[in-house]
Scaffold this motif. Structure first.
Motif, mmCIF file in Angstrom:
data_model
loop_
_atom_site.group_PDB
_atom_site.id
_atom_site.type_symbol
_atom_site.label_atom_id
_atom_site.label_comp_id
_atom_site.label_asym_id
_atom_site.label_seq_id
_atom_site.Cartn_x
_atom_site.Cartn_y
_atom_site.Cartn_z
ATOM 1 N N VAL A 181 0.876 -1.170 0.000
ATOM 2 C CA VAL A 181 0.000 0.000 0.000
ATOM 3 C C VAL A 181 0.916 1.223 0.000
ATOM 4 C CG1 VAL A 181 -1.733 1.294 1.287
ATOM 5 C CG2 VAL A 181 -1.813 -1.215 1.264
ATOM 6 N N ILE A 182 0.877 1.996 -1.075
ATOM 7 C CA ILE A 182 1.761 3.149 -1.223
ATOM 8 C C ILE A 182 0.970 4.409 -0.906
ATOM 9 C CG2 ILE A 182 3.362 4.374 -2.733
ATOM 10 C CD1 ILE A 182 4.116 1.450 -2.270
ATOM 11 N N VAL A 183 1.431 5.166 0.092
ATOM 12 C CA VAL A 183 0.705 6.343 0.556
ATOM 13 C C VAL A 183 1.567 7.592 0.356
ATOM 14 C CG1 VAL A 183 -0.498 7.424 2.491
ATOM 15 C CG2 VAL A 183 -0.407 4.915 2.326
ATOM 16 N N ASP A 184 1.035 8.539 -0.385
ATOM 17 C CA ASP A 184 1.670 9.846 -0.588
ATOM 18 C C ASP A 184 0.725 10.872 0.023
ATOM 19 O OD1 ASP A 184 2.184 12.435 -1.757
ATOM 20 O OD2 ASP A 184 3.430 11.467 -3.258
ATOM 21 N N ALA A 185 1.096 11.462 1.152
ATOM 22 C CA ALA A 185 0.176 12.332 1.890
ATOM 23 C C ALA A 185 0.797 13.695 2.154
ATOM 24 C CB ALA A 185 -0.219 11.677 3.208
ATOM 25 N N LYS A 186 -0.066 14.710 2.212
ATOM 26 C CA LYS A 186 0.394 16.090 2.396
ATOM 27 C C LYS A 186 -0.485 16.781 3.420
ATOM 28 C CE LYS A 186 1.968 16.217 -2.401
ATOM 29 N NZ LYS A 186 1.714 14.767 -2.599
ATOM 30 N N SER A 187 0.171 17.486 4.355
ATOM 31 C CA SER A 187 -0.560 18.128 5.435
ATOM 32 C C SER A 187 -0.126 19.571 5.599
ATOM 33 C CB SER A 187 -0.329 17.387 6.757
ATOM 34 O OG SER A 187 -0.944 18.069 7.841
ATOM 35 N N GLY A 188 -1.081 20.403 6.067
ATOM 36 C CA GLY A 188 -0.764 21.774 6.427
ATOM 37 C C GLY A 188 0.093 21.835 7.679
ATOM 38 N N VAL A 189 0.642 23.016 7.946
ATOM 39 C CA VAL A 189 1.662 23.182 8.980
ATOM 40 C C VAL A 189 1.104 22.988 10.390
ATOM 41 C CG1 VAL A 189 3.426 24.762 9.879
ATOM 42 C CG2 VAL A 189 2.934 24.717 7.446
ATOM 43 N N THR A 190 -0.205 23.188 10.606
ATOM 44 C CA THR A 190 -0.748 22.974 11.945
ATOM 45 C C THR A 190 -0.609 21.520 12.384
ATOM 46 O OG1 THR A 190 -2.947 22.696 10.965
ATOM 47 C CG2 THR A 190 -2.406 24.869 11.875
ATOM 48 N N GLY A 191 -0.434 20.615 11.426
ATOM 49 C CA GLY A 191 -0.239 19.216 11.782
ATOM 50 C C GLY A 191 1.026 18.964 12.564
ATOM 51 N N ALA A 192 1.965 19.897 12.486
ATOM 52 C CA ALA A 192 3.228 19.752 13.217
ATOM 53 C C ALA A 192 3.123 20.246 14.646
ATOM 54 C CB ALA A 192 4.339 20.509 12.488
ATOM 55 N N GLY A 193 1.972 20.794 15.036
ATOM 56 C CA GLY A 193 1.805 21.295 16.392
ATOM 57 C C GLY A 193 2.170 22.758 16.520
ATOM 58 N N LYS A 194 1.916 23.301 17.732
ATOM 59 C CA LYS A 194 2.086 24.733 17.966
ATOM 60 C C LYS A 194 3.534 25.136 18.131
ATOM 61 C CE LYS A 194 0.134 28.456 20.772
ATOM 62 N NZ LYS A 194 -0.727 28.757 21.955
ATOM 63 N N GLY A 195 4.377 24.221 18.616
ATOM 64 C CA GLY A 195 5.778 24.556 18.825
ATOM 65 C C GLY A 195 6.481 24.849 17.506
ATOM 66 N N CYS A 196 7.245 25.915 17.485
ATOM 67 C CA CYS A 196 7.921 26.302 16.246
ATOM 68 C C CYS A 196 9.249 25.574 16.119
ATOM 69 C CB CYS A 196 8.146 27.810 16.212
ATOM 70 S SG CYS A 196 8.677 28.428 14.599
ATOM 71 N N SER A 197 9.628 25.257 14.888
ATOM 72 C CA SER A 197 10.910 24.649 14.598
ATOM 73 C C SER A 197 11.422 25.239 13.302
ATOM 74 C CB SER A 197 10.776 23.121 14.463
ATOM 75 O OG SER A 197 10.016 22.807 13.310
ATOM 76 N N ALA A 198 12.647 24.906 12.954
ATOM 77 C CA ALA A 198 13.186 25.404 11.688
ATOM 78 C C ALA A 198 12.329 24.935 10.521
ATOM 79 C CB ALA A 198 14.626 24.934 11.523
ATOM 80 N N LYS A 199 11.802 23.716 10.599
ATOM 81 C CA LYS A 199 11.003 23.159 9.503
ATOM 82 C C LYS A 199 9.691 23.917 9.336
ATOM 83 C CE LYS A 199 8.874 19.254 10.133
ATOM 84 N NZ LYS A 199 8.609 17.815 10.364
ATOM 85 N N THR A 200 9.083 24.355 10.460
ATOM 86 C CA THR A 200 7.779 24.997 10.374
ATOM 87 C C THR A 200 7.855 26.515 10.411
ATOM 88 O OG1 THR A 200 7.477 24.839 12.783
ATOM 89 C CG2 THR A 200 6.659 23.009 11.428
ATOM 90 N N HIS A 201 9.037 27.070 10.552
ATOM 91 C CA HIS A 201 9.219 28.518 10.507
ATOM 92 C C HIS A 201 8.678 29.047 9.178
ATOM 93 C CE1 HIS A 201 11.207 32.427 10.385
ATOM 94 N NE2 HIS A 201 11.557 32.263 11.652
ATOM 95 N N PHE A 202 7.998 30.187 9.212
ATOM 96 C CA PHE A 202 7.360 30.717 8.003
ATOM 97 C C PHE A 202 8.325 30.792 6.830
ATOM 98 C CE2 PHE A 202 6.410 34.324 5.229
ATOM 99 C CZ PHE A 202 5.126 34.022 4.816
ATOM 100 N N CYS A 203 9.534 31.270 7.081
ATOM 101 C CA CYS A 203 10.479 31.466 5.982
ATOM 102 C C CYS A 203 10.921 30.152 5.344
ATOM 103 C CB CYS A 203 11.709 32.239 6.476
ATOM 104 S SG CYS A 203 11.335 33.935 6.937
ATOM 105 N N ASN A 204 10.814 29.060 6.085
ATOM 106 C CA ASN A 204 11.180 27.755 5.530
ATOM 107 C C ASN A 204 9.982 27.017 4.941
ATOM 108 O OD1 ASN A 204 13.916 27.932 6.144
ATOM 109 N ND2 ASN A 204 13.648 27.054 8.183
ATOM 110 N N ALA A 205 8.800 27.196 5.532
ATOM 111 C CA ALA A 205 7.629 26.457 5.073
ATOM 112 C C ALA A 205 6.934 27.133 3.891
ATOM 113 C CB ALA A 205 6.638 26.285 6.222
#
Length: 353
Positions: A181-205
Motif C-alpha cells: 500500500v503506497i501512501v503519498d500524503a500532504k498536510s498543512g503546517v498545523t499538523g506539526a503542532g504549535k511549537g515552532c521549529s526550523a522546519k515549520t518557521h514561516f520562511c522555511n515552510a
C-alpha cells in the motif's frame, strides 16, 4: 441533560479547535481548560478569536476540576496522556484521547515506534479505537460502558491514518488489492503542532513542499493496524505551505479479478459502507477531493480513479487535519459514547471560498 467536559492541553492547535467546537456544543458544557505553560492566562488573550465567547482561563493539568468532569478530552503529546488517563478513569471520567498513546493495540509496536515505555498497557485491551466509520463496534462498546455508569477510554485515530484509511479501507476489505500500500500524503503546517521549529518557521515552510520522516513516520504502524496490512505500508508524508488541510493519495495494486471492475462498480462498494455516515462524502466518478472543500468541517471526502495500464487503483482522502483529523473526530466519538447524534455540534459544510 448537559455534561461537564474539559480539555487537557487546550492551548495547542488541536486543543484550541476542541475549545471552538465545544463552546458551540449544545450538550457539552466546557468547564475547564488546562495548559501548564499558559496557566492563569485567559483563553481570549491566548486566542483573540474567543473574545466574548468565553471567560475561561487556563489552569494546570493537575487542576482538581478535571476529575469532576463527566468527559475529558486530551490534546497532549505522546507519553503525556499516559500520565493522566489511568487516574481520570479511576475517578470515573470518560476520556477521549487525541494522542498516540493508546491507538496501537500492541505495546511492543508502540515502544518500537515511539521510543518510550508504555506505562499502562493493560488499557490497550479495553480501549475503543476512535474511527467510527470503520470501528463502530468499538464505539458501541464504549457507549455500553457509559450506559452502565462506567468510564470509557477512546483513542482517536491520527490525522494521516484517518484520511488514508477512510479512502482505502473499503478496497482492502473487499479483497481487491495485493502487495504494498503506497501512501503519498500532504498536510498543512498545523499538523506539526504549535511549537515552532526550523522546519515549520514561516520562511522555511512558505513557498516550499518537503517530505519528512520518510520510511519512519510513526503513523505507519497505525495505518497498517487499521488496514490489516502489517509490514505492507510505504508511507511518505509531506509538509505543504497552508495552515489546515490534509490530502492522502493511496496507490493500490489490483488483483486480476478486481482489475476488470469499473470505478462505478467500486463506488457502489464504497457507498454500501459509508452511506448513512454523515462525515464521509464519496465523490462520483470523475471527481476528486480537495482540501479547500473540507477545511473547518468534520468531513472526509473520498474519490477513486483507476490507472488502467498498470491495474492500479488510486484512492484519495481529504480532511481538515485539525477537525476530522483530531478535534472534530474526538467530538464525534464523544457524541456516540454519550448517546447523542454523532453530528451534534459539528459541521459538514465547508467554506466555499
Amino acid at each position: 441533560m448537559s455534561y461537564k467536559v474539559g480539555v487537557i492541553g487546550a492551548a495547542g492547535y488541536a486543543g484550541a479547535e476542541l475549545v471552538r467546537l465545544l463552546l458551540q456544543h449544545p450538550e457539552f458544557d466546557l468547564t475547564v481548560i488546562t495548559s501548564n505553560a499558559d496557566a492563569g492566562t485567559a483563553l481570549a488573550d491566548a486566542y483573540p478569536a474567543f473574545a466574548g465567547a468565553s471567560d475561561l482561563a487556563f489552569t494546570t493539568h493537575d487542576d482538581p476540576a478535571v476529575r469532576e468532569c463527566d468527559l475529558m478530552f486530551l490534546a497532549v503529546p505522546h507519553t503525556a496522556a499516559m500520565s493522566q488517563v489511568p487516574a481520570l478513569l479511576d475517578a470515573g471520567v470518560t476520556v477521549v484521547d487525541l494522542s498516540a498513546d493508546y491507538r496501537l493495540s500492541d505495546k511492543d509496536v508502540y515502544e518500537q515506534w515511539y521510543g518510550a515505555t508504555h506505562t499502562s498497557p493493560e488499557l490497550l485491551a479495553t480501549r475503543s479505537f476512535g474511527l467510527p466509520e470503520l470501528f463502530g463496534e468499538d464505539i458501541e462498546r464504549a457507549h455500553a460502558l457509559h450506559e452502565v455508569g462506567k468510564p470509557a477510554l477512546v483513542a482517536c485515530a491520527g490525522c494521516y491514518p484517518t484520511a488514508t484509511s477512510l479512502a482505502s479501507a473499503p478496497a482492502v476489505r473487499a479483497g481487491w488489492t495485493q502487495g504494498l500500500v503506497i501512501v503519498d500524503a500532504k498536510s498543512g503546517v498545523t499538523g506539526a503542532g504549535k511549537g515552532c521549529s526550523a522546519k515549520t518557521h514561516f520562511c522555511n515552510a512558505d513557498e516550499d513542499v518537503q517530505a519528512y520522516n520518510v520510511g519512519r513516520h510513526r503513523h505507519t504502524p497505525e495505518i497498517e493496524q487499521i488496514l490489516g496490512k502489517p509490514g505492507e505500508v510505504v508511507f511518505t508524508p509531506h509538509l505543504v505551505p497552508q495552515k489546515r488541510g490534509l490530502l492522502s493519495t493511496v496507490y493500490l495494486q489490483l488483483t486480476d479479478e478486481a482489475a476488470d471492475m469499473s470505478v462505478e462498480d467500486m463506488l457502489e462498494c464504497y457507498h454500501a459502507l459509508y452511506d448513512g455516515r454523515p462525515f464521509v462524502q464519496v465523490l462520483p466518478a470523475g471527481k476528486l477531493p480537495r482540501t479547500a472543500s473540507v477545511v473547518g468541517t468534520n468531513v472526509c471526502q473520498v474519490g477513486l480513479a483507476k490507472n488502467e495500464r498498470t491495474h492500479t487503483l488510486v484512492v484519495i482522502g481529504a480532511i481538515d487535519n485539525l477537525c476530522k483529523g483530531a478535534a472534530g473526530q474526538g467530538v464525534q466519538c464523544a457524541n456516540l459514547v454519550f448517546g447523542l447524534d454523532e453530528k451534534t455540534g459539528l459541521s459538514n459544510v465547508g467554506m466555499p471560498v
